[in-house]
Design a protein around this motif. Structure first.
Motif, PDB file in Angstrom:
ATOM      1  N   LEU A   1      -8.972 -42.483 -45.516  1.00  0.00           N
ATOM      2  CA  LEU A   1      -8.309 -42.866 -46.763  1.00  0.00           C
ATOM      3  C   LEU A   1      -6.824 -43.135 -46.532  1.00  0.00           C
ATOM      4  CD1 LEU A   1      -9.942 -40.359 -49.275  1.00  0.00           C
ATOM      5  CD2 LEU A   1     -10.328 -42.825 -49.150  1.00  0.00           C
ATOM      6  N   LYS A   2      -6.201 -42.333 -45.701  1.00  0.00           N
ATOM      7  CA  LYS A   2      -4.783 -42.544 -45.412  1.00  0.00           C
ATOM      8  C   LYS A   2      -4.564 -43.881 -44.721  1.00  0.00           C
ATOM      9  CE  LYS A   2      -3.489 -37.660 -45.165  1.00  0.00           C
ATOM     10  NZ  LYS A   2      -3.039 -36.546 -44.310  1.00  0.00           N
ATOM     11  N   ALA A   3      -5.505 -44.246 -43.833  1.00  0.00           N
ATOM     12  CA  ALA A   3      -5.387 -45.535 -43.152  1.00  0.00           C
ATOM     13  C   ALA A   3      -5.618 -46.692 -44.111  1.00  0.00           C
ATOM     14  CB  ALA A   3      -6.384 -45.598 -41.993  1.00  0.00           C
TER      15      ALA A   3
ATOM     16  N   ARG B   1      -1.448 -40.894 -58.686  1.00  0.00           N
ATOM     17  CA  ARG B   1      -2.500 -41.895 -58.493  1.00  0.00           C
ATOM     18  C   ARG B   1      -3.321 -41.423 -57.296  1.00  0.00           C
ATOM     19  NH1 ARG B   1      -0.900 -48.144 -58.635  1.00  0.00           N
ATOM     20  NH2 ARG B   1      -0.600 -47.497 -60.801  1.00  0.00           N
ATOM     21  N   PHE B   2      -4.610 -41.178 -57.514  1.00  0.00           N
ATOM     22  CA  PHE B   2      -5.438 -40.477 -56.541  1.00  0.00           C
ATOM     23  C   PHE B   2      -6.511 -41.403 -55.971  1.00  0.00           C
ATOM     24  CE2 PHE B   2      -3.620 -37.623 -59.598  1.00  0.00           C
ATOM     25  CZ  PHE B   2      -3.051 -36.645 -58.802  1.00  0.00           C
ATOM     26  N   LEU B   3      -6.686 -41.340 -54.657  1.00  0.00           N
ATOM     27  CA  LEU B   3      -7.626 -42.193 -53.928  1.00  0.00           C
ATOM     28  C   LEU B   3      -8.733 -41.328 -53.349  1.00  0.00           C
ATOM     29  CD1 LEU B   3      -8.289 -45.010 -52.628  1.00  0.00           C
ATOM     30  CD2 LEU B   3      -6.847 -44.288 -50.700  1.00  0.00           C
ATOM     31  N   LEU B   4      -9.995 -41.698 -53.624  1.00  0.00           N
ATOM     32  CA  LEU B   4     -11.113 -40.924 -53.087  1.00  0.00           C
ATOM     33  C   LEU B   4     -12.339 -41.793 -52.918  1.00  0.00           C
ATOM     34  CD1 LEU B   4     -13.037 -38.895 -55.756  1.00  0.00           C
ATOM     35  CD2 LEU B   4     -11.153 -40.410 -56.423  1.00  0.00           C
ATOM     36  N   ASP B   5     -13.225 -41.367 -52.021  1.00  0.00           N
ATOM     37  CA  ASP B   5     -14.574 -41.905 -51.903  1.00  0.00           C
ATOM     38  C   ASP B   5     -15.513 -40.940 -52.608  1.00  0.00           C
ATOM     39  OD1 ASP B   5     -13.777 -44.081 -50.331  1.00  0.00           O
ATOM     40  OD2 ASP B   5     -13.947 -42.916 -48.479  1.00  0.00           O
TER      41      ASP B   5
ATOM     42  N   GLY C   1       2.053 -45.521 -54.012  1.00  0.00           N
ATOM     43  CA  GLY C   1       1.678 -44.277 -53.348  1.00  0.00           C
ATOM     44  C   GLY C   1       0.423 -43.681 -53.946  1.00  0.00           C
ATOM     45  N   CYS C   2      -0.628 -43.550 -53.137  1.00  0.00           N
ATOM     46  CA  CYS C   2      -1.866 -42.912 -53.568  1.00  0.00           C
ATOM     47  C   CYS C   2      -2.018 -41.576 -52.852  1.00  0.00           C
ATOM     48  CB  CYS C   2      -3.075 -43.797 -53.264  1.00  0.00           C
ATOM     49  SG  CYS C   2      -3.295 -45.168 -54.419  1.00  0.00           S
ATOM     50  N   ILE C   3      -2.607 -40.632 -53.537  1.00  0.00           N
ATOM     51  CA  ILE C   3      -2.735 -39.259 -53.053  1.00  0.00           C
ATOM     52  C   ILE C   3      -4.190 -39.008 -52.678  1.00  0.00           C
ATOM     53  CG2 ILE C   3      -2.445 -36.825 -53.687  1.00  0.00           C
ATOM     54  CD1 ILE C   3      -0.398 -37.944 -55.846  1.00  0.00           C
ATOM     55  N   THR C   4      -4.435 -38.528 -51.466  1.00  0.00           N
ATOM     56  CA  THR C   4      -5.794 -38.264 -51.002  1.00  0.00           C
ATOM     57  C   THR C   4      -6.280 -36.914 -51.533  1.00  0.00           C
ATOM     58  OG1 THR C   4      -5.100 -37.130 -48.982  1.00  0.00           O
ATOM     59  CG2 THR C   4      -5.296 -39.546 -48.880  1.00  0.00           C
ATOM     60  N   PRO C   5      -7.599 -36.640 -51.439  1.00  0.00           N
ATOM     61  CA  PRO C   5      -8.105 -35.350 -51.924  1.00  0.00           C
ATOM     62  C   PRO C   5      -7.448 -34.135 -51.276  1.00  0.00           C
ATOM     63  CG  PRO C   5      -9.911 -36.888 -51.708  1.00  0.00           C
ATOM     64  CD  PRO C   5      -8.703 -37.573 -51.121  1.00  0.00           C
ATOM     65  N   GLY C   6      -7.230 -34.185 -49.964  1.00  0.00           N
ATOM     66  CA  GLY C   6      -6.573 -33.062 -49.309  1.00  0.00           C
ATOM     67  C   GLY C   6      -5.159 -32.854 -49.813  1.00  0.00           C
ATOM     68  N   GLU C   7      -4.428 -33.951 -49.983  1.00  0.00           N
ATOM     69  CA  GLU C   7      -3.069 -33.866 -50.513  1.00  0.00           C
ATOM     70  C   GLU C   7      -3.073 -33.376 -51.957  1.00  0.00           C
ATOM     71  OE1 GLU C   7      -1.233 -37.539 -47.824  1.00  0.00           O
ATOM     72  OE2 GLU C   7      -2.066 -37.922 -49.815  1.00  0.00           O
ATOM     73  N   ALA C   8      -4.058 -33.846 -52.741  1.00  0.00           N
ATOM     74  CA  ALA C   8      -4.162 -33.407 -54.134  1.00  0.00           C
ATOM     75  C   ALA C   8      -4.459 -31.917 -54.219  1.00  0.00           C
ATOM     76  CB  ALA C   8      -5.254 -34.201 -54.851  1.00  0.00           C
ATOM     77  N   THR C   9      -5.286 -31.420 -53.300  1.00  0.00           N
ATOM     78  CA  THR C   9      -5.618 -29.996 -53.294  1.00  0.00           C
ATOM     79  C   THR C   9      -4.384 -29.157 -53.005  1.00  0.00           C
ATOM     80  OG1 THR C   9      -7.888 -30.454 -52.590  1.00  0.00           O
ATOM     81  CG2 THR C   9      -7.044 -28.229 -52.205  1.00  0.00           C
ATOM     82  N   ALA C  10      -3.639 -29.531 -51.974  1.00  0.00           N
ATOM     83  CA  ALA C  10      -2.418 -28.795 -51.651  1.00  0.00           C
ATOM     84  C   ALA C  10      -1.434 -28.836 -52.817  1.00  0.00           C
ATOM     85  CB  ALA C  10      -1.784 -29.375 -50.388  1.00  0.00           C
ATOM     86  N   MET C  11      -1.352 -29.983 -53.486  1.00  0.00           N
ATOM     87  CA  MET C  11      -0.454 -30.144 -54.626  1.00  0.00           C
ATOM     88  C   MET C  11      -0.867 -29.231 -55.781  1.00  0.00           C
ATOM     89  SD  MET C  11       0.166 -33.702 -56.738  1.00  0.00           S
ATOM     90  CE  MET C  11       0.597 -34.559 -55.228  1.00  0.00           C
ATOM     91  N   ALA C  12      -2.171 -29.240 -56.111  1.00  0.00           N
ATOM     92  CA  ALA C  12      -2.651 -28.465 -57.256  1.00  0.00           C
ATOM     93  C   ALA C  12      -2.546 -26.965 -57.010  1.00  0.00           C
ATOM     94  CB  ALA C  12      -4.093 -28.840 -57.570  1.00  0.00           C
ATOM     95  N   LEU C  13      -2.839 -26.533 -55.788  1.00  0.00           N
ATOM     96  CA  LEU C  13      -2.807 -25.105 -55.500  1.00  0.00           C
ATOM     97  C   LEU C  13      -1.383 -24.557 -55.439  1.00  0.00           C
ATOM     98  CD1 LEU C  13      -5.680 -24.710 -52.880  1.00  0.00           C
ATOM     99  CD2 LEU C  13      -5.744 -24.422 -55.363  1.00  0.00           C
ATOM    100  N   ALA C  14      -0.410 -25.461 -55.324  1.00  0.00           N
ATOM    101  CA  ALA C  14       0.986 -25.033 -55.344  1.00  0.00           C
ATOM    102  C   ALA C  14       1.516 -24.880 -56.769  1.00  0.00           C
ATOM    103  CB  ALA C  14       1.849 -26.034 -54.579  1.00  0.00           C
TER     104      ALA C  14
END
Length: 200
Positions: free
Chosen positions: A23-25, A59-63, A36-49
């Motif tokens: 997704l980052k690629a 803006r979130f990018l996922l499959d 700028g789109c945020i991947t699931p891993g980045e979104a998780t770190a963001m939310a848990l903080a």
């Protein structure tokens, strides 16, 4: 009030930062990801903080790898798609759809539905007509399974009462006696929040 990320070790937090390489690629070549789109891993770190009840817009990018709905009705009539098949795994981003928004989105997805995404290569497997079937988990996944989505919204953590989850849930974290884990959610109330990134 402590953040949920305080319960994670350095290795787990580092793993979130390193996840979602495909997704980052891909986001560098997506016009809708220019801001700028945020991947699931980045979104998780963001939310848990974040603190309890807090949210952060993005803006979130996922499959779409999995999906479901609340069979007991504890989460109302919402339906969900996930960035991983196991929705209780750390690093999973869950998109929570209101039924009206999902119904409108499935009308837009009437061209071609399910697809495989392997190493950034998208292979369409099935196409559908204009009719929208009964709205349920199975018809949702027929049309959204394997699709690459960009979702505008606010990410937050949502507590799930369950003995399952990764990292292993612990008691007395959310309240006095609960055992469970935090899902990372973006709530969709309008179909316009969602763009199909695999349509050119």
């Amino acid at each position: 009030m402590r953040a949920a990320g305080d319960a994670l070790g350095p290795a787990q937090l580092a793993g979130l930062a390193e996840a979602d390489a495909s997704l980052k690629a891909a986001r560098a070549d997506l016009p809708d990801c220019e801001p700028g789109c945020i991947t699931p891993g980045e979104a998780t770190a963001m939310a848990l903080a974040l603190g309890e009840g807090e949210a952060r817009a993005g803006r979130f990018l996922l499959d779409v790898r999995g999906g479901g709905q609340s069979l007991q009705g504890q989460l109302g009539t919402m339906l969900f798609v996930n960035s991983r098949r196991d929705y209780a795994t750390l690093g999973t981003l869950t998109i929570a759809f209101e039924p009206e928004a999902l119904h409108a989105l499935l009308r837009r997805a009437r061209g071609c539905g399910a697809a495989d995404v392997v190493d950034g290569q998208i292979t369409v497997k099935a196409c559908y007509g204009e009719g929208v079937p009964d709205l349920n988990m199975f018809t949702m996944m027929q049309r959204l399974g394997g699709r690459r989505l960009i979702v505008e919204g606010e990410v937050r953590r949502n507590w799930i009462d369950s003995p399952l989850g990764s990292p292993r849930p612990i008691a007395n974290f959310y309240g006095e006696h609960e055992v469970g884990y935090y899902q990372v959610w973006v709530h969709v109330t309008e179909a316009a929040q969602v763009t199909f990134a695999d349509e050119r």
